[in-house]
Design a protein around this motif. Structure first.
Motif, PDB file in Angstrom:
ATOM      1  N   LYS A 166      12.199 -98.001 -32.599  1.00 25.29           N
ATOM      2  CA  LYS A 166      12.243 -97.492 -33.969  1.00 25.29           C
ATOM      3  C   LYS A 166      12.416 -95.976 -34.002  1.00 25.29           C
ATOM      4  O   LYS A 166      13.110 -95.435 -34.863  1.00 25.29           O
ATOM      5  CB  LYS A 166      10.972 -97.899 -34.714  1.00 25.29           C
ATOM      6  CG  LYS A 166      11.068 -97.747 -36.209  1.00 25.29           C
ATOM      7  CD  LYS A 166       9.743 -98.148 -36.873  1.00 25.29           C
ATOM      8  CE  LYS A 166       9.990 -99.106 -37.991  1.00 25.29           C
ATOM      9  NZ  LYS A 166       8.758 -99.448 -38.717  1.00 25.29           N
ATOM     10  N   LYS A 207      15.194 -93.896 -36.093  1.00 23.85           N
ATOM     11  CA  LYS A 207      14.854 -92.814 -37.036  1.00 23.85           C
ATOM     12  C   LYS A 207      15.567 -91.528 -36.660  1.00 23.85           C
ATOM     13  O   LYS A 207      16.075 -90.814 -37.533  1.00 23.85           O
ATOM     14  CB  LYS A 207      13.337 -92.568 -37.043  1.00 23.85           C
ATOM     15  CG  LYS A 207      12.537 -93.624 -37.731  1.00 23.85           C
ATOM     16  CD  LYS A 207      11.077 -93.191 -37.738  1.00 23.85           C
ATOM     17  CE  LYS A 207      10.151 -94.342 -37.844  1.00 23.85           C
ATOM     18  NZ  LYS A 207       8.744 -93.929 -37.767  1.00 23.85           N
ATOM     19  N   VAL A 234      16.907 -93.731 -45.312  1.00 24.62           N
ATOM     20  CA  VAL A 234      16.036 -93.441 -44.153  1.00 24.62           C
ATOM     21  C   VAL A 234      14.631 -93.977 -44.412  1.00 24.62           C
ATOM     22  O   VAL A 234      13.965 -94.486 -43.507  1.00 24.62           O
ATOM     23  CB  VAL A 234      16.013 -91.937 -43.845  1.00 24.62           C
ATOM     24  CG1 VAL A 234      15.021 -91.645 -42.744  1.00 24.62           C
ATOM     25  CG2 VAL A 234      17.394 -91.447 -43.467  1.00 24.62           C
ATOM     26  N   ILE A 286      13.587 -97.405 -43.135  1.00 21.11           N
ATOM     27  CA  ILE A 286      13.286 -97.579 -41.711  1.00 21.11           C
ATOM     28  C   ILE A 286      11.777 -97.551 -41.490  1.00 21.11           C
ATOM     29  O   ILE A 286      11.231 -98.316 -40.711  1.00 21.11           O
ATOM     30  CB  ILE A 286      13.962 -96.493 -40.859  1.00 21.11           C
ATOM     31  CG1 ILE A 286      15.475 -96.613 -40.971  1.00 21.11           C
ATOM     32  CG2 ILE A 286      13.520 -96.584 -39.386  1.00 21.11           C
ATOM     33  CD1 ILE A 286      16.232 -95.463 -40.350  1.00 21.11           C
ATOM     34  N   ILE A 287      11.113 -96.710 -42.216  1.00 16.59           N
ATOM     35  CA  ILE A 287       9.665 -96.532 -42.072  1.00 16.59           C
ATOM     36  C   ILE A 287       8.904 -97.697 -42.662  1.00 16.59           C
ATOM     37  O   ILE A 287       7.897 -98.146 -42.131  1.00 16.59           O
ATOM     38  CB  ILE A 287       9.229 -95.196 -42.716  1.00 16.59           C
ATOM     39  CG1 ILE A 287       9.947 -94.057 -42.022  1.00 16.59           C
ATOM     40  CG2 ILE A 287       7.710 -95.041 -42.669  1.00 16.59           C
ATOM     41  CD1 ILE A 287       9.907 -92.746 -42.767  1.00 16.59           C
TER      42      ILE A 287
END
Length: 158
Positions: free
Chosen positions: A117, A121, A153, A156-157
């Motif tokens: 991950k 990122k 973005v 993604i978190i």
């Protein structure tokens, strides 16, 4: 596997009077009542798959999450396995599958691979990812599991 695809296949085999066996981890699998013999067991377990397949002439799968080594051994013992274990080995890993397509010059959507991950990122932060895009787990993803649409973005978190 004894899911919906397996049940559809069994619908055809019953018309041709083909004797069928089904292995599935779910005791209430969709195909349970459509086959001649049902076995509840783990498709990823070598011994379970080997024991299940040793008494059949032809073995096919409805889901790629199955023990490849057991299928290879069954093939060596004369069981006709479809798709071939070598094909399933490529299919089981979405990264290997995409790399195979590229190596064979087969059309496929653009893709990038990331080891974790943090690497994903980092690529997004550097502008190396075009949004929206779809993230897929390399292993064990199917029917939306291990698949996520990324619009920004921040996705993604999440």
């Amino acid at each position: 596997g004894g899911g919906q695809l397996g049940k559809m296949l069994l619908d055809v085999t019953r018309r041709w009077d083909i004797r069928t066996h089904v292995l599935d981890s779910n005791s209430e699998a969709s195909a349970r009542n459509s086959c001649h013999h049902f076995v509840q067991g783990n498709l990823m377990d070598y011994d379970t798959v080997l024991q299940f397949g040793k008494d059949v002439d032809v073995l096919t799968i409805e889901i790629e999450h199955v023990n490849i080594n057991a299928l290879s051994e069954l093939e060596k013992r004369g069981v006709q396995v479809y798709p071939k274990p070598s094909t399933l080995d490529v299919i089981q890993n979405k990264r290997s599958q995409k790399d195979f397509y590229a190596a064979q010059n087969l059309p496929t959507a653009p893709y990038a691979t990331f080891s974790n991950k943090a690497a994903l990122k980092d690529a997004a932060a550097k502008g190396n990812i075009q949004f929206p895009c779809v993230w897929k787990a390399a292993h064990f993803g199917y029917d939306g599991f291990g698949v996520k649409k990324l619009d920004t973005v921040a996705d993604i978190i999440a």
